[in-house]
Each structure stands twice: as structure tokens, then as C-alpha cells.
Design an enzyme around this catalytic site. Structure first.
Site, PDB file in Angstrom:
ATOM      1  N   TYR A 190       4.587   5.247  11.495  1.00  0.00           N
ATOM      2  CA  TYR A 190       5.236   4.043  11.649  1.00  0.00           C
ATOM      3  C   TYR A 190       5.066   2.877  10.688  1.00  0.00           C
ATOM      4  O   TYR A 190       5.369   2.091  10.431  1.00  0.00           O
ATOM      5  CB  TYR A 190       3.388   2.623  11.404  1.00  0.00           C
ATOM      6  CG  TYR A 190       2.425   3.279  10.347  1.00  0.00           C
ATOM      7  CD1 TYR A 190       1.904   2.372   9.785  1.00  0.00           C
ATOM      8  CD2 TYR A 190       0.767   3.869  10.546  1.00  0.00           C
ATOM      9  CE1 TYR A 190       1.178   2.317   8.492  1.00  0.00           C
ATOM     10  CE2 TYR A 190       0.370   4.216   9.852  1.00  0.00           C
ATOM     11  CZ  TYR A 190       0.624   3.358   8.386  1.00  0.00           C
ATOM     12  OH  TYR A 190      -0.437   3.542   7.380  1.00  0.00           O
ATOM     13  N   HIS A 224      -3.503   3.877   5.265  1.00  0.00           N
ATOM     14  CA  HIS A 224      -4.118   3.169   5.718  1.00  0.00           C
ATOM     15  C   HIS A 224      -5.669   3.838   5.245  1.00  0.00           C
ATOM     16  O   HIS A 224      -7.026   3.404   3.887  1.00  0.00           O
ATOM     17  CB  HIS A 224      -4.417   2.719   7.035  1.00  0.00           C
ATOM     18  CG  HIS A 224      -5.531   2.150   6.676  1.00  0.00           C
ATOM     19  ND1 HIS A 224      -6.287   0.081   6.346  1.00  0.00           N
ATOM     20  CD2 HIS A 224      -6.453   1.952   7.442  1.00  0.00           C
ATOM     21  CE1 HIS A 224      -6.979   0.174   7.162  1.00  0.00           C
ATOM     22  NE2 HIS A 224      -7.367   1.079   7.865  1.00  0.00           N
ATOM     23  N   ARG A 257       1.065  -1.038   0.039  1.00  0.00           N
ATOM     24  CA  ARG A 257      -0.432  -0.147  -0.046  1.00  0.00           C
ATOM     25  C   ARG A 257       0.431   1.598   0.013  1.00  0.00           C
ATOM     26  O   ARG A 257       1.726   1.626   1.140  1.00  0.00           O
ATOM     27  CB  ARG A 257      -1.080  -0.365   0.998  1.00  0.00           C
ATOM     28  CG  ARG A 257      -1.915   1.246   1.758  1.00  0.00           C
ATOM     29  CD  ARG A 257      -2.683   1.047   2.482  1.00  0.00           C
ATOM     30  NE  ARG A 257      -2.152   0.333   3.868  1.00  0.00           N
ATOM     31  CZ  ARG A 257      -1.318   1.046   5.042  1.00  0.00           C
ATOM     32  NH1 ARG A 257      -1.312   2.494   4.517  1.00  0.00           N
ATOM     33  NH2 ARG A 257      -1.985   0.508   5.681  1.00  0.00           N
TER      34      ARG A 257
END
Length: 355
Positions: free
Chosen positions: A268, A259, A255
Site C-alpha cells: 500500500y 502497521h 511510520r
């Protein structure tokens, strides 16, 4: 003493490597497929980029980007028939549009419009699922129905790597395996379950190997390689139609965006990791390299294709913003054949308060 340990190869299957060179077996009609898929992948990339901008401008609500996952989605949906049952998550918009969902309809979901929950007539596609892994059980139920009705239609559940840690995944896999149901479990392993990296999500070296525990066949494939995904999905779907039971496919992808537009991936994951995937593994770059080598693509075609895609996205946005608003009382219209009187009154009252 028999000790069971995984000793298999974890390298995903490839047909095109990162340089766009053929390292596996191409499908018979590879050129025709690529010339159909690549322009659609360009459109989807621009759609995704525009949707994120619209959210930042306050013209859309929360949106889940799919940039980098176009190959896994479009090549897998390409194997399905309109009569097959599809159970997607919130990140399958590229595949859903390829399967027949109008782009304006794809935008309505993040607009919060009640009509976004109603899929087009003629397609057996469920509305996007937000609860992680819940759609897997729906797919298994639909696959069971296909078998009871003695059709050769199948059901497909799309989900991410995080879903494989949920109980619904394990229960669905077990039931489908025991009943030998015509179901394909398609996992897009995009390396992160929201902010949790896959190595902190599961101790299994691969997700595909989880199939073994249930007596199901598992395939690990390069999810950024359209031909490899197509071959894997073709194999799984054909097995299901022949009555040979379910298959778990792990499409290894990445990705490239957040998100959702509600999180900051910089908290992160490392920017260098994102750049490495974007530079070396982008599915659009890989397919364009192959098409160019075949003499089927050039800069002029690229420019024309991008211009056409931009126009199509602009049209979808205009249609979305002109789409008629609905009163709050309409929110339950696609859920009930007859909306219960108490709920209808409650929604009507809440609608007055909102004004």
C-alpha cells in the site's frame, strides 16, 4: 454570505530542520535535554528492531513498530509528571518506557502475558488501547476527574491520524472543549491508518485545524523534531494546568515500519517514499547532527551508546523469556477486585483444555 474556508499555513512548526540546523527557538536547557533523550532514542530504536525480529522467530506475538516516531513520543512524554494521566495506544512503547515502563513489561504485551495489562505502581498510565480512539473518552473522563478534585494534574490521550475519523474523537473533543477540561489530545500523524493514506482518511488539509471547530487550540508540529514537539507539548500542558482548557497537537511524522508485524506495507505504499523519509527526516539523525555541531557528540560516544543499548535490550529479552508463566485463570486478575465465580470456573476449564 460568510463562507468558511481554511486559508492557514499547513507547514508544521520546526526548531531543528532536516539538516539539524536551528530554525526556531530552542528550549532553555536544550543541550541537557538532548543528551538525555538521544541515548534513549537509540535504545528505543534497537528495542523496536529486536522486537520485530523476535516476532519473526515466533518468540513474540503481533507487534506494532514505532520506528521513526521516537521524537514525537519521547519529547512529549518528557513534559508530563508521574501524577498526570496517560492513555496510550499500542504504538506508544517508546514514550511509555521513557515515562517509567520497564522494557521487559513492554515486551510482555506481545507475549500475551496477563501482567502486561497492569501498569507500574506510581504511574497513572492506562494499559495500551487496541480499539481505535476509545482511549480518548477515558482521557476526557480523567481530565474531568482532575478538575473535580481541584488538582493541577492533567490527562493526555495519544492516538493516530486514523482515530480522528472516529466518533470517539469528536465526542471527546467536544465535551472537553465545552467543559474546558485539562486534556491534551496528542495525534501522531504517521501518514497511514493501517493501509489508508492520510489524504484518503480526511479531507482536512491538516488534523490540527479540526481543533477550531470545537473552540480548541490546535498546533501542527514537525513530529520528527524533538525540540519542536517538546515546545508544543510544554505549551499545551501549561495551558491545561492553568485551567485554560484542552489543546490538540498534530505531530507530523512517519511510520517507517509496517502497521504491525501482521501486514505488508509494500502492498500500500511506495518504497521510495519510505526511503525519502528515512534518509531526510529520521529523528535520530537530525538530533545527532545538532549534538555533533555543538561538540557534544562524536563517533566514540555513538559506539559506546549503541553497545549499552544493545546490552539493555538483551537483558529485557532475557527477563521476558524468564518471566513466570501464569495460568489462564489469572487473565482476569487485573480486571476484577474479586473475579466472579462463574468466570473463574470458565477460565479454569479452558486452561485445562489448553493443556
Amino acid at each position: 454570505m460568510q463562507v468558511y474556508r481554511f486559508t492557514g499555513d499547513t507547514k508544521p512548526d520546526q526548531v531543528l530542520n532536516e539538516a539539524g540546523e536551528v530554525v526556531g527557538s530552542l528550549p532553555d536547557n536544550a543541550a541537557d535535554l538532548a543528551l538525555e533523550w538521544y541515548p534513549f532514542m537509540i535504545f528505543c530504536r534497537k528495542f523496536d528492531e529486536r522486537a520485530q525480529l523476535l516476532q519473526r522467530q515466533g518468540r513474540l506475538g503481533t507487534y506494532a513498530p514505532f520506528r521513526g516516531q521516537e521524537a514525537a513520543q519521547i519529547a512529549s512524554f518528557a513534559v508530563l509528571r508521574p501524577s498526570d494521566w496517560v492513555f496510550p495506544t499500542y504504538r506508544e512503547l517508546a514514550g511509555m518506557m521513557y515515562h517509567g515502563l520497564e522494557p521487559v513489561h513492554a515486551l510482555l504485551k506481545s507475549r500475551g502475558h496477563p501482567d502486561s495489562g497492569r501498569m507500574p505502581d506510581g504511574l497513572r498510565m492506562a494499559p495500551v488501547q487496541i480499539a481505535i480512539a476509545a482511549q480518548i473518552l477515558h482521557a476526557v473522563g480523567a481530565g474531568w476527574a482532575c478538575e473535580l478534585q481541584q488538582t493541577d494534574d492533567i490527562a493526555v490521550a495519544y492516538f493516530g491520524d486514523g482515530a480522528t475519523s472516529e466518533g470517539d474523537f469528536h465526542e471527546g473533543m467536544n465535551f472537553a472543549a465545552v467543559m474546558r477540561l485539562p486534556v491534551v489530545f496528542f495525534c501522531q500523524n504517521n501518514q497511514y491508518a493501517i493501509s489508508v493514506p492520510v489524504e484518503r482518511q480526511t479531507a482536512s488539509p491538516t488534523i490540527a485545524q479540526k481543533a477550531i471547530a470545537y473552540g480548541v487550540e490546535g498546533i501542527r508540529v514537525d513530529g520528527n523534531d524533538v525540540f519542536a514537539v517538546y515546545q508544543a507539548m510544554r505549551y499545551a500542558v501549561d495551558r491545561a494546568r492553568r485551567g485554560e482548557g484542552p489543546t490538540l497537537i498534530e505531530a507530523v511524522t512517519y511510520r517507517l515500519g509496517p502497521h504491525t508485524t501482521a501486514d505488508d506495507p509494500g502492498r500500500y505504499r511506495e518504497a521510495a517514499d519510505v526511503e525519502r523519509w528515512a534518509a531526510a527526516k529520521d529523528p535520530l539523525v537530525r538530533l545527532r547532527l545538532w549534538l555533533t555541531r555543538q561538540g557534544l557528540w562524536d563517533d566514540a560516544r555513538q559506539a559506546a551508546c549503541e553497545e549499552e543499548a544493545e546490552a539493555r535490550v538483551r537483558q529485557a529479552v532475557a527477563e521476558m523469556e524468564a518471566y513466570p508463566h501464569k495460568p489462564l485463570a489469572e487473565a482476569a486478575r487485573h480486571v476484577y477486585a474479586e473475579v466472579p465465580e462463574g468466570l473463574a470456573l470458565d477460565l479454569a476449564e479452558r486452561g485445562k483444555e489448553a493443556r
